[in-house]
Scaffold this active site. Sequence first.
Site, short mmCIF file in Angstrom:
data_model
loop_
_atom_site.label_atom_id
_atom_site.label_comp_id
_atom_site.label_asym_id
_atom_site.label_seq_id
_atom_site.Cartn_x
_atom_site.Cartn_y
_atom_site.Cartn_z
N HIS A 1 0.83 -1.22 0.00
CA HIS A 1 0.00 0.00 0.00
C HIS A 1 0.86 1.27 0.00
O HIS A 1 0.77 2.10 0.92
CB HIS A 1 -0.91 0.00 1.22
N ILE B 1 -3.86 0.14 -9.21
CA ILE B 1 -2.51 -0.18 -9.69
C ILE B 1 -2.25 -1.68 -9.51
O ILE B 1 -1.66 -2.32 -10.39
CB ILE B 1 -1.45 0.65 -8.93
#
Length: 510
Positions: A330, A339
């Site tokens: 993250h 992503i």
Amino acid sequence: MVENDQNRSTYRLAGYAALIERYDLDVIPNWHRSLVTTSGIRRIDSSEGIVREIYPPRYWPGDTLGDHLEFALKYDGTNLAILASLFREVAEEDFLEYVRSKPTGKYARRLWYLYEFLTGKRLPLDDAKRGNYIDLLEPDEYYTVTPARQVRRQRINDNLLGDRRFCPMVRRTDTLRDFETADLPKRCRRVVSSYSPELLRRALGYLYTRETKSSFEIEHIKPTSTRTERFVALLQLAEQEDFCEKPRLIELQNRIVDPRFRDSDYRTNQNYVGEAIAREKERVHFAGPRPEDLADLMEGLVAAHKRMDVSEVSAVIHAAVIAYGFVFLHPFEDGNGRIHRFLIHNILARRGFTPGSVMFPISASMLKNPANYDASLEAFSRHLMALVEYSLDEEGRMTVHNDTARWYRYINMTPQVEALFGFIDQTIDMELARELKFLANYEETKRAIQEIVDMPDRKIDLFIRFCLQNNGRLSARKRASHFDFLLDEEIVRMEQAVLSAYGSSVLDDD
């Protein structure tokens, strides 16, 4: 410790389970838990993803550190996170005593290598002079990189997927062996080969848009047309360019998030995923690594990607490890999930898993199977959050109080790899096949309608859409508002064209 069942048989913990208890370790549970009975036969049961295996008395390894370490590697597998925790606690002299007692033993050499690998400390031992080079991980039991890196000191072939900064593990489970033999790329090519290159070119734009919308919808986001176009443009680059390096990842984040939330570097604050359950009360589902650990972890992720990129490891293993690894780290304030899903496309396309003429709408499979997708994330986060000590201030800012980096460095990603194979399997047989068939039928319907009435494409598209929304028929209201210029006979023939192409199972795909 002993455990007793209803028959009063006695069991002793062995391997990792014994060491976890002896050294009072807080760890994510290993997938395999071993016990040795004082009487009885070997048997296995499983619960909540953990296999519990009971061995007869002759399997008892002994009582020393080395005894249980060897047993663990033989029967419980190689768990880097548990070993990293254990090597912090054991007396170095106890470990040295074990290695010196078996200087050429394959398990002693593997553990010696792993001790130095995980701790960064060089033990006061001379380099091994005898013995063949041995694989660190058994390729029959784990997915590994080839060619391996030869380590002269312990005469070891380091075939790990990463390095000490980030090194996930993936076991060869029965599920994954079945997917390997299924030859998914061949099945995908077979689906695609049924359609003309012209239709595939037209389908590609549709599939890009479908994937983009699904990826945003998973996060309950309705993207603007500009953000949709940006993400589509990125997907179009996925086949040619490697995005798994820091500058490209930052570029990705900047192009897919609201301009106000663009990052110029990895985050410098603690982030987490949670939900408000009451006033001033929040349930935390997942916490990312501490900001001070993030740069090293991300460098390790990129290094693991590069290592797998030039190896023979499966493209799906590669994609799952990097994409799920990314979302677990993250590294940005916003856009991590999109992503993560983009990286799946990027790696599968660059590794040649998917045909160049088509793109997997894999987010559509994830969107249609939210329980499976959530389970693939929770397989790590559920156990992780039992170990993270944190506090939230009155403004919802999180502080993590303990050292958590090793849990993110050495993740067992077997559940995530199994999940990605499952999504790909569904995508080939359901989403991809269905979408291509739908588009082929659409092309057929358009041609048939144009032979009946030479209308603009926009009008034909609208007619087909209205029919698909109404079981193949144009409603009186839609006819009055949009097609009052058509004759009754033309309407009937055009409706018949739609039904001929799609049959009775017409669907609304808007």
